[in-house]
Design an enzyme around this catalytic site. Structure first.
Site, short mmCIF file in Angstrom:
data_model
loop_
_atom_site.label_atom_id
_atom_site.label_comp_id
_atom_site.label_asym_id
_atom_site.label_seq_id
_atom_site.Cartn_x
_atom_site.Cartn_y
_atom_site.Cartn_z
N TRP A 196 0.86 -1.18 0.00
CA TRP A 196 0.00 0.00 0.00
C TRP A 196 0.90 1.23 0.00
O TRP A 196 1.89 1.28 0.74
CB TRP A 196 -0.92 0.04 1.23
CG TRP A 196 -1.58 1.37 1.33
CD1 TRP A 196 -2.62 1.83 0.56
CD2 TRP A 196 -1.22 2.46 2.21
NE1 TRP A 196 -2.92 3.13 0.91
CE2 TRP A 196 -2.09 3.54 1.91
CE3 TRP A 196 -0.26 2.62 3.20
CZ2 TRP A 196 -2.02 4.77 2.58
CZ3 TRP A 196 -0.18 3.84 3.87
CH2 TRP A 196 -1.07 4.90 3.55
N GLU A 237 -2.97 -2.88 -2.53
CA GLU A 237 -4.13 -2.28 -1.84
C GLU A 237 -4.46 -0.88 -2.36
O GLU A 237 -3.62 0.01 -2.39
CB GLU A 237 -3.83 -2.21 -0.33
CG GLU A 237 -4.95 -1.58 0.48
CD GLU A 237 -4.65 -1.54 1.98
OE1 GLU A 237 -3.49 -1.81 2.37
OE2 GLU A 237 -5.58 -1.22 2.75
N LYS A 239 -6.93 2.74 -2.41
CA LYS A 239 -7.54 3.66 -1.45
C LYS A 239 -8.27 4.76 -2.19
O LYS A 239 -7.93 5.07 -3.34
CB LYS A 239 -6.46 4.24 -0.54
CG LYS A 239 -7.01 4.88 0.72
CD LYS A 239 -5.92 5.17 1.75
CE LYS A 239 -6.53 5.80 2.98
NZ LYS A 239 -5.57 6.00 4.06
N ASP A 270 -9.75 -2.93 1.23
CA ASP A 270 -9.88 -2.50 2.61
C ASP A 270 -11.28 -1.94 2.77
O ASP A 270 -11.68 -1.03 2.02
CB ASP A 270 -8.79 -1.45 2.91
CG ASP A 270 -8.79 -0.98 4.36
OD1 ASP A 270 -9.87 -0.62 4.86
OD2 ASP A 270 -7.71 -0.95 4.99
N HIS A 273 -11.83 1.81 2.62
CA HIS A 273 -11.24 2.59 1.53
C HIS A 273 -12.18 2.90 0.39
O HIS A 273 -11.75 3.06 -0.76
CB HIS A 273 -10.00 1.86 0.99
CG HIS A 273 -8.83 1.93 1.92
ND1 HIS A 273 -7.57 1.54 1.58
CD2 HIS A 273 -8.74 2.37 3.21
CE1 HIS A 273 -6.75 1.71 2.60
NE2 HIS A 273 -7.44 2.21 3.59
N HIS A 297 -8.81 -6.34 4.04
CA HIS A 297 -8.48 -5.61 5.26
C HIS A 297 -9.79 -5.21 5.90
O HIS A 297 -10.49 -4.33 5.40
CB HIS A 297 -7.67 -4.35 4.94
CG HIS A 297 -6.20 -4.57 4.89
ND1 HIS A 297 -5.30 -3.54 4.79
CD2 HIS A 297 -5.47 -5.71 4.94
CE1 HIS A 297 -4.07 -4.04 4.77
NE2 HIS A 297 -4.16 -5.35 4.85
N ASP A 305 -12.24 8.97 8.59
CA ASP A 305 -11.26 7.98 9.03
C ASP A 305 -11.63 6.60 8.50
O ASP A 305 -12.79 6.23 8.46
CB ASP A 305 -11.20 7.94 10.55
CG ASP A 305 -10.21 6.90 11.03
OD1 ASP A 305 -9.06 6.94 10.56
OD2 ASP A 305 -10.57 6.03 11.83
N ASP A 307 -10.03 3.81 9.73
CA ASP A 307 -9.30 2.84 10.56
C ASP A 307 -9.82 2.67 11.98
O ASP A 307 -9.04 2.44 12.90
CB ASP A 307 -7.82 3.26 10.61
CG ASP A 307 -7.23 3.36 9.22
OD1 ASP A 307 -7.19 2.34 8.54
OD2 ASP A 307 -6.86 4.47 8.81
N ASP A 337 -7.28 -4.38 9.99
CA ASP A 337 -6.49 -3.16 9.80
C ASP A 337 -7.18 -1.98 10.46
O ASP A 337 -8.09 -1.39 9.89
CB ASP A 337 -6.29 -2.90 8.30
CG ASP A 337 -5.41 -1.68 8.05
OD1 ASP A 337 -4.80 -1.18 9.02
OD2 ASP A 337 -5.34 -1.21 6.89
C1 RNT Z 1 -3.81 2.62 4.85
C2 RNT Z 1 -3.95 1.19 4.52
C3 RNT Z 1 -2.84 0.31 5.02
C4 RNT Z 1 -2.39 0.68 6.41
C5 RNT Z 1 -1.44 -0.28 7.05
C6 RNT Z 1 -0.70 0.34 8.18
O1 RNT Z 1 -4.91 3.34 4.53
O2 RNT Z 1 -5.18 0.70 4.94
O3 RNT Z 1 -3.21 -1.01 4.94
O4 RNT Z 1 -3.47 0.84 7.28
O5 RNT Z 1 -0.63 -0.84 6.10
ZN ZN Z 2 -5.60 -1.41 4.83
#
Ligand code: RNT
Ligand code: ZN
Length: 430
Positions: A196, A237, A239, A270, A273, A297, A305, A307, A337
């Site tokens: 990523w 990955e 985003k 993810d 994302h 993920h 956010d 995460d 994640d």
């Molecule tokens: C970031 C991605 C990635 C990170 C990690 C730390 O937006 O999701 O996967 O969160 O690699």
């Molecule tokens: Zn991720």
């Protein structure tokens, strides 16, 4: 403080639930075994707010941020491993552990305490991790770290217009794949290495194409080195946006979908994302037609956010159901994640991991055949009625039994263990 249900009550409740599921043709004993057997890769970076062991005091850059200052962050490999082991004792099911290159332990090795540049990292710098992995029988996954570094300060890494920057990160990604390959050899099964990058821009770029051309070429240089699929699984990955890359992200979903399909490597989706109302559940059947597999993920987007700690949300449940309904479990790598520094970090791990496993168990308990039969027969009212009914079958009784079998605390019992560890270990880290 939190009372454990006694095993007798759990068994009694379970046997009633078992009968109800059996009426729909589901063997709960079997499902418990299968659901506990699916490996979930737990991310190391929740344990220290994505700080790593390079001497940084906090996560900086890359469009991601860990907010909060709850006491007890792990500060080195020994603390992180101890915390992870403790968390594992509260999490049922098969586990893997997911590292970033910034978790290398470089002191005391041939570098004699000197910082090893990221493009010179090698498996030797992860020998403590590999020894631990072997001893604990916890396979490792890996990620190159292309953020929180001076060479990433411009906001561009593999897609940078500066060949020096690009080459540095290409070397880093190559080094990372070698490290993952060493993990794979050490554990006798592939290590998933996920790439990523944060590349993107805050405001509207005039040229959206050139960075993408450069990213494609950089990735080609990285993946041109062929490594044995028995020891390494590559994933990329995408985003949608990050902090400071609101207007443009080079590695978008379309970019990586195309790239992963053309190279036949895994695509990493993810859950945080995508647009807030967009879920990845519907992307699974499409993408799997064109890529060999998916790394997922599991995360939780909240406003800007991506995460937050994973919860047992409709989003997560939909994704799990979709995977089970399609019978494509063998083509999915499950990973977590998220990073929350505002709550007890071990609890964050436990909450997210238990919710993930709950989603898998619930999905595997669904009498899918009854749904597809109704659908094939054109009885869509029946399909909908069954879907509604299945949502409220006595799932929790089966979940408690899974925890009991896995020898981890049932219900909220684990909170006592966390409170004790916090007092005994985490509070001394100030
Ligand atoms: C970031 C991605 C990635 C990170 C990690 C730390 O937006 O999701 O996967 O969160 O690699
Ligand atoms: Zn991720």
């Amino acid at each position: 403080m939190y009372t454990y249900q006694n095993p007798e009550t759990i068994e009694k409740t379970y046997s009633l639930a078992k009968g109800l599921y059996a009426a729909y043709g589901i063997n709960t004993d079997k499902v418990i075994r299968f659901a506990a057997d699916i490996p979930v890769s737990i991310h190391c970076w929740q344990g220290d707010d994505v700080t790593g062991f390079e001497g940084a005091s906090e996560l900086s850059g890359g469009g991601i941020i860990a907010t909060g200052n709850y006491p007890g962050r792990a500060r080195n490999g020994d603390e992180l491993r101890a915390d992870a082991e403790f968390a594992f004792s509260l999490i049922p099911g098969k586990k893997r552990f997911n590292l970033h290159s910034m978790y290398a332990e470089t002191t005391g090795l041939r570098s004699s305490g000197k910082k090893v540049p990221r493009d010179e990292l090698d498996p030797e710098h992860f020998k403590n991790w590999m020894a631990w992995s072997k001893k604990k029988k916890i396979p490792l996954d890996f990620n190159p770290s292309l953020f929180a570094h001076p060479m990433a300060d411009s906001g561009f890494t593999l897609s940078s217009a500066n060949p020096k920057i690009r080459d540095f990160w290409i070397r880093h990604c190559k080094a990372s794949r070698n490290i993952a390959a060493a993990f794979g050899a050490n554990q006798g099964s592939p290590s998933v290495v996920n790439t990523w990058i944060p590349d993107g821009s805050k405001d509207l770029p005039a040229d959206r194409l050139s960075p993408r051309l450069r990213l494609r070429d950089s990735l080609d240089a990285i993946f041109d080195v062929k490594l044995d699929a028995k020891i390494i699984t590559d994933a990329v990955e995408s985003k949608l946006f990050g902090i400071g890359s609101e207007s443009y992200v080079v590695g978008s979903h379309e970019f990586y979908l195309g790239y992963a399909a053309s190279k036949q490597i895994r695509l990493c989706l993810d859950t945080g994302h995508f647009h807030p109302t967009e879920t990845i559940a519907d992307k699974i059947s499409s993408t799997l037609l064109f890529v060999p597999g998916l790394l997922i993920h599991f995360s939780r987007g909240v406003r800007w956010d991506s995460d937050h700690v994973v919860t047992y949300s409709d989003d997560l449940r939909d994704v799990c159901r979709e995977i089970v309904r399609q019978k494509c479990l063998d083509r999915i790598d499950f990973a977590l994640d998220f990073f929350d520094a505002s709550i007890n970090r071990i609890a964050a791990w436990v909450i997210g991991s238990r919710s993930m496993r709950k989603g898998l168990l619930e999905a595997m308990l669904e009498p899918v055949k009854l749904l597809t039969d109704a659908e094939k027969a054109g009885r869509n009212h029946e399909r909908l009625a069954l879907m509604e009914e299945f949502k409220t079958l006595p799932f929790n009784a089966v979940w408690d039994k899974l925890c009991l079998e896995a020898n981890v605390p049932v219900g909220t019992g684990w909170l006592d263990n966390v409170a004790e560890y916090e007092k005994r270990v985490l509070c001394n880290r100030i």
